[in-house]
Design a protein around this motif. Structure first.
Motif, PDB file in Angstrom:
ATOM      1  N   VAL A  28      -2.216   7.953   0.773  1.00 26.43           N
ATOM      2  CA  VAL A  28      -1.924   6.854   0.531  1.00 26.43           C
ATOM      3  C   VAL A  28      -1.231   6.640   2.534  1.00 26.43           C
ATOM      4  O   VAL A  28      -1.231   7.623   3.393  1.00 26.43           O
ATOM      5  CB  VAL A  28      -0.652   6.029   0.482  1.00 26.43           C
ATOM      6  CG1 VAL A  28      -0.663   4.569   0.969  1.00 26.43           C
ATOM      7  CG2 VAL A  28      -0.684   6.362  -0.714  1.00 26.43           C
ATOM      8  N   LEU A  29      -2.748   5.824   2.877  1.00 29.77           N
ATOM      9  CA  LEU A  29      -2.862   5.640   4.478  1.00 29.77           C
ATOM     10  C   LEU A  29      -2.050   4.055   4.669  1.00 29.77           C
ATOM     11  O   LEU A  29      -2.120   3.102   3.853  1.00 29.77           O
ATOM     12  CB  LEU A  29      -4.395   4.768   4.525  1.00 29.77           C
ATOM     13  CG  LEU A  29      -5.169   6.114   4.340  1.00 29.77           C
ATOM     14  CD1 LEU A  29      -6.514   5.772   4.872  1.00 29.77           C
ATOM     15  CD2 LEU A  29      -5.062   7.319   5.417  1.00 29.77           C
ATOM     16  N   LEU A  30      -0.847   4.381   5.188  1.00 31.23           N
ATOM     17  CA  LEU A  30      -0.112   3.097   5.508  1.00 31.23           C
ATOM     18  C   LEU A  30      -0.462   2.891   6.438  1.00 31.23           C
ATOM     19  O   LEU A  30       0.646   3.432   7.813  1.00 31.23           O
ATOM     20  CB  LEU A  30       1.441   3.512   4.927  1.00 31.23           C
ATOM     21  CG  LEU A  30       2.392   2.383   4.441  1.00 31.23           C
ATOM     22  CD1 LEU A  30       3.449   3.381   3.470  1.00 31.23           C
ATOM     23  CD2 LEU A  30       3.164   1.430   5.899  1.00 31.23           C
ATOM     24  N   PHE A  31      -0.872   1.386   6.642  1.00 33.12           N
ATOM     25  CA  PHE A  31      -0.938   0.569   7.586  1.00 33.12           C
ATOM     26  C   PHE A  31       0.582  -0.159   7.571  1.00 33.12           C
ATOM     27  O   PHE A  31      -0.006  -1.645   7.207  1.00 33.12           O
ATOM     28  CB  PHE A  31      -2.085  -0.399   7.199  1.00 33.12           C
ATOM     29  CG  PHE A  31      -3.636   0.195   8.225  1.00 33.12           C
ATOM     30  CD1 PHE A  31      -3.079   1.573   7.803  1.00 33.12           C
ATOM     31  CD2 PHE A  31      -4.238  -0.564   7.917  1.00 33.12           C
ATOM     32  CE1 PHE A  31      -4.661   2.744   7.476  1.00 33.12           C
ATOM     33  CE2 PHE A  31      -5.786   0.550   7.877  1.00 33.12           C
ATOM     34  CZ  PHE A  31      -5.766   1.557   7.587  1.00 33.12           C
ATOM     35  N   PRO A  32       1.898  -0.604   8.804  1.00 31.95           N
ATOM     36  CA  PRO A  32       2.559  -1.178   9.008  1.00 31.95           C
ATOM     37  C   PRO A  32       1.643  -2.822   9.948  1.00 31.95           C
ATOM     38  O   PRO A  32       0.707  -2.952  10.157  1.00 31.95           O
ATOM     39  CB  PRO A  32       3.597  -0.950   9.983  1.00 31.95           C
ATOM     40  CG  PRO A  32       2.972   1.258   9.961  1.00 31.95           C
ATOM     41  CD  PRO A  32       1.468   1.016   9.249  1.00 31.95           C
TER      42      PRO A  32
END
Length: 315
Positions: free
Chosen positions: A48-52
């Motif tokens: 999962v690419l997690l974009f804050p």
């Protein structure tokens, strides 16, 4: 040509409380800025690419990485330019700033290169929150190679008083003409909201344990904290939201979660976007504030279960 060795970056595992084996790396973007990525590499189903969101940083998503790992997914989170431990772009490091909103896409490309270099599990998926949701939508429109995307309170519009809305974009643009893009945006603070605010009446979460988790991070490591946005950030963010609203939804299965107590992002663009997203689904969370991944245990479980179901169905 031999690639330069990866450089390990500081990583505060004691504050993140993520899965074992987490670490962070320095990355250099195409325009020569240094950003940071955090990696929790274990996940048989994919990564999962997690974009804050704005003001956020890698460690804030340690518990989210644990939730994702429990459902079979590895996680890569990012410190965007101008926040966390990434290079800050103004002399006053507490002001959130970016020159052009699409510069964040250079950060995305640097993270994708890291994912390939580390040979993290495939396929790739996308999870984003708030400002990260705006970056994520643009990335999908540009062909980001993910199978599905989950959004938490995406910033496809910025909540503001009705009287201010007609003036916000012109005011921000005029500030740029007069060399004031580095000034603090009106009605925002030069202090970290989480560090300064009390739990009672906060606009982020209804869960006291998650509030303490977030506050401890920025109190013990103030270098992670960020205050309000600059006039320059406001101008380019408003322009990006406007431009994306005119474009069709990307061809990607998507889930969007929105709290009924949301006060940070503009609700109308979210409802409008999801109503026209083929393969998109909007889920409302009764009573939830802005940060659904940081909400009560029941809401968090529902959010991560729905996210994992979407990802599992798109392999």
């Amino acid at each position: 040509m031999t690639e330069a060795p990866l450089l390990t970056a500081p990583f505060y595992a004691d504050l993140a409380l993520g899965p074992e084996g987490g670490e962070a790396f320095w990355l250099t973007t195409e325009d020569r800025l240094r950003i940071r990525a955090g990696v929790w590499p274990v996940g048989a189903k994919g990564t999962v690419l997690l974009f804050p969101g704005r003001t956020e940083y890698v460690e804030k998503y340690g518990l989210a990485a644990a939730d994702l790992q429990a459902r079979g997914y590895a996680t890569v989170a990012i410190d965007w330019r101008g926040q966390g431990l990434a290079d800050r772009l103004l002399p006053d490091r507490m002001l959130g700033h970016v020159v052009q909103f699409q510069d964040y896409q250079l950060d995305v490309q640097a993270v994708l290169a890291l994912v390939r270099r580390l040979e993290l599990p495939e396929p790739l998926y996308l999870l984003s929150h708030s400002m990260g949701g705006a970056i994520a939508l643009r990335s999908l429109m540009r062909g980001l190679p993910v199978k599905a995307a989950s959004f938490s309170a995406p910033m496809w519009g910025i909540a503001m008083a009705a009287w201010m809305r007609p003036f916000a974009q012109p005011m921000a643009q005029i500030s740029g003409w007069f060399g004031q893009s580095h000034r603090l945006a009106p009605s925002t603070s030069d202090k970290s909201y989480v560090a300064e605010a009390d739990f009672g009446g906060n606009v982020l979460t209804t869960d006291p344990d998650m509030w303490r988790y977030m506050k401890r991070q920025v109190v013990e490591r103030p270098e992670l904290a960020l205050a309000g946005p600059s006039m320059g950030w406001l101008q380019t963010a408003l322009a990006e939201c406007r431009d994306m609203s005119l474009a069709p939804a990307p061809d990607c299965p998507a889930l969007t979660a929105l709290g009924t107590a949301e006060k940070v992002v503009d609700l109308a663009p979210v409802h409008l976007r999801m109503a026209g997203w083929r393969g998109g689904r909007l889920e409302m969370f009764t009573g939830a504030e802005h940060e659904i991944p940081m909400e009560t245990p029941e809401r968090r479980q529902r959010f991560f279960d729905l996210t994992a179901e979407l990802f599992d169905a798109n392999r």
